[in-house]
Design an enzyme around this catalytic site. Structure first.
Site, mmCIF file in Angstrom:
data_model
loop_
_atom_site.group_PDB
_atom_site.id
_atom_site.type_symbol
_atom_site.label_atom_id
_atom_site.label_comp_id
_atom_site.label_asym_id
_atom_site.label_seq_id
_atom_site.Cartn_x
_atom_site.Cartn_y
_atom_site.Cartn_z
ATOM 1 N N GLU A 135 -3.724 2.280 7.962
ATOM 2 C CA GLU A 135 -3.596 2.293 6.490
ATOM 3 C C GLU A 135 -4.206 3.600 5.966
ATOM 4 O O GLU A 135 -3.704 4.213 5.024
ATOM 5 C CB GLU A 135 -4.321 1.085 5.887
ATOM 6 C CG GLU A 135 -4.224 1.041 4.367
ATOM 7 C CD GLU A 135 -4.745 -0.264 3.773
ATOM 8 O OE1 GLU A 135 -4.522 -1.343 4.364
ATOM 9 O OE2 GLU A 135 -5.399 -0.188 2.711
ATOM 10 N N SER A 165 -10.260 -0.090 4.275
ATOM 11 C CA SER A 165 -9.525 -0.749 5.360
ATOM 12 C C SER A 165 -8.785 0.292 6.193
ATOM 13 O O SER A 165 -7.994 1.062 5.662
ATOM 14 C CB SER A 165 -8.516 -1.741 4.790
ATOM 15 O OG SER A 165 -9.201 -2.775 4.149
ATOM 16 N N ARG A 204 0.811 -1.234 0.000
ATOM 17 C CA ARG A 204 0.000 0.000 0.000
ATOM 18 C C ARG A 204 0.844 1.283 0.000
ATOM 19 O O ARG A 204 0.464 2.295 0.590
ATOM 20 C CB ARG A 204 -0.978 0.010 1.192
ATOM 21 C CG ARG A 204 -1.955 -1.127 1.182
ATOM 22 C CD ARG A 204 -2.968 -1.048 0.058
ATOM 23 N NE ARG A 204 -3.754 -2.251 -0.034
ATOM 24 C CZ ARG A 204 -3.513 -3.231 -0.930
ATOM 25 N NH1 ARG A 204 -2.532 -3.129 -1.820
ATOM 26 N NH2 ARG A 204 -4.266 -4.300 -0.974
HETATM 27 C C1 LIG Z 1 -15.341 1.335 0.332
HETATM 28 C C2 LIG Z 1 -13.850 1.389 0.094
HETATM 29 C C3 LIG Z 1 -13.174 0.258 -0.336
HETATM 30 C C4 LIG Z 1 -11.795 0.292 -0.547
HETATM 31 N N1 LIG Z 1 -11.168 -0.836 -0.974
HETATM 32 C C5 LIG Z 1 -9.839 -0.811 -1.225
HETATM 33 C C6 LIG Z 1 -9.179 -1.965 -1.718
HETATM 34 O O1 LIG Z 1 -9.777 -2.989 -1.993
HETATM 35 N N2 LIG Z 1 -7.847 -1.889 -1.924
HETATM 36 C C7 LIG Z 1 -7.133 -0.749 -1.657
HETATM 37 O O2 LIG Z 1 -5.921 -0.742 -1.841
HETATM 38 N N3 LIG Z 1 -7.749 0.364 -1.185
HETATM 39 C C8 LIG Z 1 -9.073 0.374 -0.976
HETATM 40 N N4 LIG Z 1 -9.692 1.494 -0.508
HETATM 41 C C9 LIG Z 1 -8.897 2.714 -0.243
HETATM 42 C C10 LIG Z 1 -8.888 3.699 -1.435
HETATM 43 O O3 LIG Z 1 -9.938 3.406 -2.297
HETATM 44 C C11 LIG Z 1 -7.583 3.631 -2.218
HETATM 45 O O4 LIG Z 1 -6.468 3.919 -1.408
HETATM 46 C C12 LIG Z 1 -7.653 4.633 -3.391
HETATM 47 O O5 LIG Z 1 -6.824 4.204 -4.385
HETATM 48 C C13 LIG Z 1 -7.337 6.058 -2.983
HETATM 49 O O6 LIG Z 1 -7.537 6.902 -4.113
HETATM 50 P P1 LIG Z 1 -8.014 8.410 -3.946
HETATM 51 O O7 LIG Z 1 -8.011 9.035 -5.284
HETATM 52 O O8 LIG Z 1 -9.280 8.478 -3.200
HETATM 53 O O9 LIG Z 1 -6.804 9.004 -3.091
HETATM 54 P P2 LIG Z 1 -6.883 9.957 -1.811
HETATM 55 O O10 LIG Z 1 -7.504 9.218 -0.686
HETATM 56 O O11 LIG Z 1 -7.457 11.266 -2.160
HETATM 57 O O12 LIG Z 1 -5.319 10.141 -1.521
HETATM 58 C C14 LIG Z 1 -4.521 9.056 -1.108
HETATM 59 C C15 LIG Z 1 -3.036 9.479 -1.189
HETATM 60 O O13 LIG Z 1 -2.683 9.643 -2.564
HETATM 61 C C16 LIG Z 1 -2.120 10.943 -2.767
HETATM 62 N N5 LIG Z 1 -2.490 11.362 -4.117
HETATM 63 C C17 LIG Z 1 -3.724 11.410 -4.677
HETATM 64 N N6 LIG Z 1 -3.642 11.806 -5.965
HETATM 65 C C18 LIG Z 1 -2.330 12.050 -6.210
HETATM 66 C C19 LIG Z 1 -1.596 12.510 -7.339
HETATM 67 N N7 LIG Z 1 -2.186 12.827 -8.488
HETATM 68 N N8 LIG Z 1 -0.249 12.647 -7.210
HETATM 69 C C20 LIG Z 1 0.376 12.351 -6.058
HETATM 70 N N9 LIG Z 1 -0.255 11.913 -4.958
HETATM 71 C C21 LIG Z 1 -1.594 11.761 -5.033
HETATM 72 C C22 LIG Z 1 -2.745 11.808 -1.681
HETATM 73 O O14 LIG Z 1 -1.941 12.950 -1.410
HETATM 74 C C23 LIG Z 1 -2.754 10.819 -0.525
HETATM 75 O O15 LIG Z 1 -1.461 10.752 0.049
HETATM 76 C C24 LIG Z 1 -11.074 1.493 -0.315
HETATM 77 C C25 LIG Z 1 -11.765 2.641 0.094
HETATM 78 C C26 LIG Z 1 -13.133 2.598 0.288
HETATM 79 C C27 LIG Z 1 -13.850 3.863 0.674
#
Ligand SMILES: Cc1cc2nc3c(=O)[nH]c(=O)nc-3n(C[C@H](O)[C@H](O)[C@H](O)COP(=O)(O)OP(=O)(O)OC[C@H]3O[C@@H](n4cnc5c(N)ncnc54)[C@H](O)[C@@H]3O)c2cc1C
Length: 301
Positions: A293, A223, A174
């Site tokens: 996480e 998670s 992750r």
């Molecule tokens: C219901 C649910 C289920 C989920 N299931 C999973 C799963 O199965 N597996 C899993 O791994 N995760 C899961 N997640 C967590 C989440 O979906 C992932 O971590 C997702 O990829 C985060 O993407 P985001 O765009 O929302 O990032 P954000 O939450 O907005 O940001 C996460 C990090 O990425 C950085 N970031 C975002 N965009 C950029 C960019 N363009 N450049 C540099 N840094 C950036 C941010 O600064 C931050 O540090 C789940 C979440 C939910 C709500």
């Protein structure tokens, strides 16, 4: 902010919001305001912004806020959100798919089916954008971004563009190593040719599995804790009885006890306190320290 952010931002064409509540931009639905949220129109405008932004101004990057717990006191400084149409593009060249960083993962579905491309189905069911998904090396069903990434284009704090290979990210569980304040612009993935019916079936199966096992519609950030080596965080939580804990409007999901939920009235403080109480309970009963996480950021109120 002593720096005059309003004057600084006045010449940019992209959307600019001042004192924007982050509760509107996070899946948990909590979080205080950020001083300035900027959605650049395209790469050129982002580069110009970064070239002009004084280096002492704090900078944050927001995806869809699916993995974030922003505290109630909010964030001082600037936040970049790549949600303009430019940053949602998808381009396909033979079996390579390039998605821009602000593209919602779910948008890949249509492209995979229409172009008969397989290998990225697992990404489609993960909430979030391509940028956040790469940064968190997100994964499920035995695969993570590190397995399918060829390269990514990124921009540094000076507004300069670089291309990084898979090896450059030193992927771990992750996490993708990315220098502080570097912004992912676009990501190229490796796919394979496949029968669209097979792709559709895989997508449907994965969607059904999630619906059955995770509170997909709830205000949650997925998670909460990393799985300790060889163990499941949810099992440790259940066995320690911490799944029954709650604080204010924050509770543990009854579908998946590694998911915390805002029942509608939770503050970030409630959610963080609940998480810390779970860590204490698991430590006391199992002598294992769970690690967050979900990324916590910002100030407490
Ligand atoms: C219901 C649910 C289920 C989920 N299931 C999973 C799963 O199965 N597996 C899993 O791994 N995760 C899961 N997640 C967590 C989440 O979906 C992932 O971590 C997702 O990829 C985060 O993407 P985001 O765009 O929302 O990032 P954000 O939450 O907005 O940001 C996460 C990090 O990425 C950085 N970031 C975002 N965009 C950029 C960019 N363009 N450049 C540099 N840094 C950036 C941010 O600064 C931050 O540090 C789940 C979440 C939910 C709500």
């Amino acid at each position: 902010m002593s720096f005059d952010a309003k004057t600084f931002m006045q010449d940019f064409k992209g959307k600019v919001l001042f004192q924007e509540p982050l509760s509107k931009h996070t899946r948990f639905g909590v979080g205080g305001p950020v001083d300035v949220m900027f959605s650049p129109c395209d790469i050129n405008e982002l580069s110009l912004f970064l070239k002009k932004l004084p280096s002492d101004q704090p900078l944050y990057i927001l995806g869809a806020g699916s993995n974030l717990l922003v505290r109630d006191g909010g964030i001082q400084g600037f936040m970049v959100k790549l949600d303009s149409p430019f940053f949602k593009q998808i381009k396909i060249k033979e079996t390579e798919l390039t998605a821009y960083a602000g593209c919602p993962n779910v948008k890949l579905k249509k492209e995979l089916i229409e172009n008969g491309l397989s290998g990225l189905e697992f990404l489609c069911s993960i909430p979030g954008t391509i940028g956040g998904t790469l940064k968190t090396n997100a994964g499920c069903y035995g695969k993570s971004v590190s397995d399918v990434l060829i390269k990514a284009t990124v921009m540094n704090r000076k507004g300069e563009i670089t291309e990084l290979s898979n090896a450059d990210f030193h992927f771990s569980y992750r996490n993708a190593d990315l220098k502080k304040d570097w912004i992912i612009l676009s990501v190229t993935f490796q796919c394979q040719k496949e029968d669209p019916n097979q792709i559709l079936q895989t997508l449907q199966e994965q969607h059904e599995y999630r619906k059955a096992h995770q509170p997909m519609k709830a205000r949650t950030a997925g998670s909460t804790f990393k799985n300790p080596a060889g163990m499941s965080a949810w099992q440790l939580i259940k066995q320690s009885g911490a799944d029954l804990l709650h604080v204010g409007g924050a509770q543990v999901s009854d579908k998946h006890c590694n998911f915390l939920i805002n029942n509608g009235s939770a503050t970030a403080e409630d959610l963080e306190t609940l998480g810390e109480n779970i860590i204490k309970a698991v430590k006391k009963t199992k002598n294992i320290t769970l690690e967050w996480e979900v990324e916590r950021l910002g100030q407490k109120k």
